[in-house]
Design a protein around this motif. Structure first.
Motif, PDB file in Angstrom:
ATOM      1  N   ALA A   2      -6.947  -2.035  -3.766  1.00 25.65           N
ATOM      2  CA  ALA A   2      -6.263  -2.576  -2.601  1.00 25.65           C
ATOM      3  C   ALA A   2      -4.937  -3.192  -2.986  1.00 25.65           C
ATOM      4  N   LYS A   3      -3.962  -3.023  -2.136  1.00 24.70           N
ATOM      5  CA  LYS A   3      -2.630  -3.563  -2.371  1.00 24.70           C
ATOM      6  C   LYS A   3      -2.568  -5.021  -1.960  1.00 24.70           C
ATOM      7  N   SER A  29       9.222  -2.196   2.491  1.00 26.78           N
ATOM      8  CA  SER A  29       8.772  -0.919   3.043  1.00 26.78           C
ATOM      9  C   SER A  29       9.916  -0.284   3.845  1.00 26.78           C
ATOM     10  N   LEU A 391       1.608   3.359  -5.493  1.00 24.52           N
ATOM     11  CA  LEU A 391       1.506   2.617  -4.244  1.00 24.52           C
ATOM     12  C   LEU A 391       0.535   3.299  -3.290  1.00 24.52           C
ATOM     13  N   GLU A 392       0.603   4.607  -3.201  1.00 24.95           N
ATOM     14  CA  GLU A 392      -0.297   5.333  -2.297  1.00 24.95           C
ATOM     15  C   GLU A 392      -1.754   5.165  -2.720  1.00 24.95           C
ATOM     16  N   GLN A 395      -2.865   1.684  -1.731  1.00 29.28           N
ATOM     17  CA  GLN A 395      -3.084   1.548  -0.297  1.00 29.28           C
ATOM     18  C   GLN A 395      -4.266   2.376   0.183  1.00 29.28           C
TER      19      GLN A 395
END
Length: 396
Positions: A2-3, A29, A391-392, A395
């Motif tokens: 999890a971010k 973002s 990052l993907e 997330q």
């Protein structure tokens, strides 16, 4: 994975004697294309390793002679800690040259994945170990810190099997002896940025030329790889700064049988003493060679370098059934107008027509209005591709 809000993402690109790093701010973002901090340690195995980073003075490092690579990593870690402040490092993304026939997408590394990646060292013995050394060191120091492997081979997973095959006994396919292709993070960025900049104009028959110290071409259709010049190893295809590129295997047999060279000596020659350096006897860098073209060996080296690029563009154009767009990227591709001009002049038969003023200015489009092929210059950004992949996963 999890971010956390405000996470920073570190990208490491580890070579045999250098480590490049870039820090991206995932709190913004979309993820910024330019890093918040970046730099490199070069000459790690030499007498005077150099540290360079944005916003900091250059420095010569005193590294432990028995383990200079780990020392360089620890120096980067210390400088990173000094920059983090109250911020949190959310993940580290690594450029890993080889994903073998199993990994076609970025993956979080654990002990099992690391073991798999070690098994691919024989497929890329001069590239694979260094990223794995960094991953293993960080796993030991920070086992809770997510690490993501991003593979240079993954982008070429879309090429048809006939492009992957080598004309060798079929049982060798099952051992992984096949054409993989490399520079995939660079080509993944090209696929992203060309779609943004040119839309459908980039979705046809496109060839991207990644020309740096290592060099390759990638033929794309629909912005997906359909063929590439590098194959089983990063030695294949184009002539490079110090690497030979495609070579008659009989020449390797000659070196071993007649010259009596062992495997290590041949490997060193093909990776480090060939290409522009080997043919010119002067340098593997066109910037150093062009002013010395009055020397016959230098002129021949540059002529052979351009000829190999032109010949391979012709071969990939045949595979594509024509050419709509040619894109130059990486250090030489982005910054050397003379090499671009010579390549394009030799492609006049394809309808390539260069705008010499635009080319000299390193413009985004360097073809003239009469050119049947759009010729573009596009900076690559492998670090951002790796950071975006991490990052993907965070997330997801």
């Amino acid at each position: 994975m999890a971010k956390a809000a405000g996470d920073l993402l570190l990208v490491l690109n580890c070579g045999s004697s250098s480590i490049k790093f870039a820090l991206f701010d995932a709190a913004i973002s979309p993820l910024p294309r330019q890093p918040a901090w970046s730099g490199k340690v070069e000459g790690i195995t030499g007498a005077a390793p150099r540290y360079e980073a944005s916003g900091e003075p250059d420095a010569t490092l005193a590294l432990d002679a028995d383990d200079p690579y780990t020392g360089a990593l620890m120096h980067i870690r210390e400088r990173l800690q000094a920059r983090l402040g109250e911020r949190r490092l959310g993940a580290v993304a690594h450029r890993v040259v080889h994903g073998g026939s199993k990994y076609f997408a970025p993956v979080q590394v654990d002990a099992a994945v690391l073991a798999d990646l070690r098994s691919y060292i024989p497929l890329a013995p001069l590239h694979q170990p260094f990223a794995l050394e960094a991953i293993e060191a960080l796993l030991g120091l920070h086992p809770e810190l997510p690490q993501v492997a991003c593979f240079d081979t993954a982008f070429h997973h879309t090429v048809p099997k006939v492009e992957q095959m080598l004309p060798l006994p079929r049982e060798l396919w099952d051992e992984g002896l096949r054409r993989y292709g490399f520079h995939g993070l660079s080509y993944a960025y090209m696929a992203t940025v060309l779609a943004e900049r040119y839309g459908d104009g980039a979705r046809g028959r496109t060839i991207c030329a990644h020309l740096g110290s290592g060099a390759s071409l990638c033929a794309m259709h629909g912005l997906r790889s359909v063929a590439t010049t590098m194959g089983f190893s990063a030695l294949d295809g184009l002539m490079m700064g110090t690497r030979c590129g495609a070579l008659d295997p009989g020449a390797v047999l000659y070196l071993m049988q007649v010259r009596g060279l062992g495997v290590d000596a041949v490997g060193h020659m093909l990776y480090h003493d060939s290409g522009l350096l080997g043919v010119s006897g002067v340098s593997g860098d066109p910037r150093e060679l062009l002013p010395r073209e009055g020397e016959a060996a230098v002129a021949e080296a540059l002529a052979l370098y351009v000829r190999r690029i032109v010949r391979e563009i012709g071969a990939l154009t045949a595979v594509l059934g024509g050419l709509d767009m040619l894109v130059f990227t990486a250090g030489i591709g982005e910054h050397n107008a003379v090499i671009r001009e010579r390549v394009c002049d030799a492609l006049g038969w394809l309808g390539v027509a260069l705008d010499t003023r635009a080319n000299a200015a390193h413009a985004a489009v360097v073809s003239g209005p009469e050119s049947r092929v759009r010729v573009a210059v596009e900076p690559t950004n492998e670090e951002w591709i790796a950071a975006r992949a991490a990052l993907e996963l965070m997330q997801g």
